[in-house]
Design a protein around this motif. Structure first.
Motif, PDB file in Angstrom:
ATOM      1  N   TYR A 280      -2.912   0.490  -3.804  1.00 17.12           N
ATOM      2  CA  TYR A 280      -2.576  -1.194  -3.360  1.00 17.12           C
ATOM      3  C   TYR A 280      -2.352  -1.805  -4.529  1.00 17.12           C
ATOM      4  CZ  TYR A 280      -7.375  -2.507  -3.814  1.00 17.12           C
ATOM      5  OH  TYR A 280      -8.509  -2.777  -4.203  1.00 17.12           O
TER       6      TYR A 280
ATOM      7  N   TYR B 257      -5.049   6.116  -1.020  1.00 20.73           N
ATOM      8  CA  TYR B 257      -4.116   5.128  -1.161  1.00 20.73           C
ATOM      9  C   TYR B 257      -4.090   3.969  -2.235  1.00 20.73           C
ATOM     10  CZ  TYR B 257      -3.028   6.834   3.520  1.00 20.73           C
ATOM     11  OH  TYR B 257      -2.798   7.500   4.615  1.00 20.73           O
TER      12      TYR B 257
ATOM     13  N   VAL C 271       0.731  -1.428   0.118  1.00 18.78           N
ATOM     14  CA  VAL C 271      -0.070  -0.093   0.059  1.00 18.78           C
ATOM     15  C   VAL C 271       0.872   1.372   0.065  1.00 18.78           C
ATOM     16  CG1 VAL C 271      -1.681   1.199   1.346  1.00 18.78           C
ATOM     17  CG2 VAL C 271      -1.690  -1.293   1.235  1.00 18.78           C
TER      18      VAL C 271
END
Length: 147
Positions: A139, A137, A78
């Motif tokens: 990932y 974020y 992440v």
């Protein structure tokens, strides 16, 4: 007649009688070794990749973050939208590694791998938990290819 040490292939000397059976036997050994090699290579480096993003909520601690995938993740990374920090999770580990380049922070984050296809984690701060409020974020997950 002499033979090679690894695969016992024929090594004829000048005085040896050359027989068709020796050639056929050597070719069968070579074919089997190549098939074994191809099978081994097919298992190396194969994985499925899943990726996505989420927006942080600002929560941390026992209010865990979680991600679910279509298969069992081997590793999950992440990164925040500024690429100033990374959270690195490896399958079966009980801690993830949080790295902040902007704050020069390295922290261990608690992990829980879900039985089939997910992972959840928590930390003492929303920043370390990769969950700062309104921050994006990204990932990427590496999943086992044989699933």
């Amino acid at each position: 007649m002499q033979h090679t040490t690894s695969h016992e292939l024929s090594q004829w000397a000048e005085t040896d009688r050359i027989l068709r059976e020796d050639f056929n036997s050597d070719n069968a050994k070579i074919e089997a070794a190549l098939a074994d090699h191809a099978a081994a290579l097919s298992r190396l480096g194969n994985c499925k990749i899943e990726y996505g993003s989420y927006t942080g909520t600002g929560r941390c601690g026992l209010d865990r973050n979680s991600l679910t995938f279509s298969g069992s993740p081997l590793a999950v990374i992440v990164v925040d939208g500024t690429f100033g920090s990374h959270l690195i999770m490896l399958r079966d580990a009980i801690r993830a590694l949080y790295l902040s380049y902007t704050k020069e922070d390295i922290t261990m984050v608690s992990l829980r791998w879900e039985p089939e296809n997910g992972v959840s984690w928590f930390a003492n701060t929303a920043e370390q938990q990769a969950n700062a409020a309104s921050r994006t974020y990204y990932y990427i997950a590496l999943l086992a290819a044989d699933e």
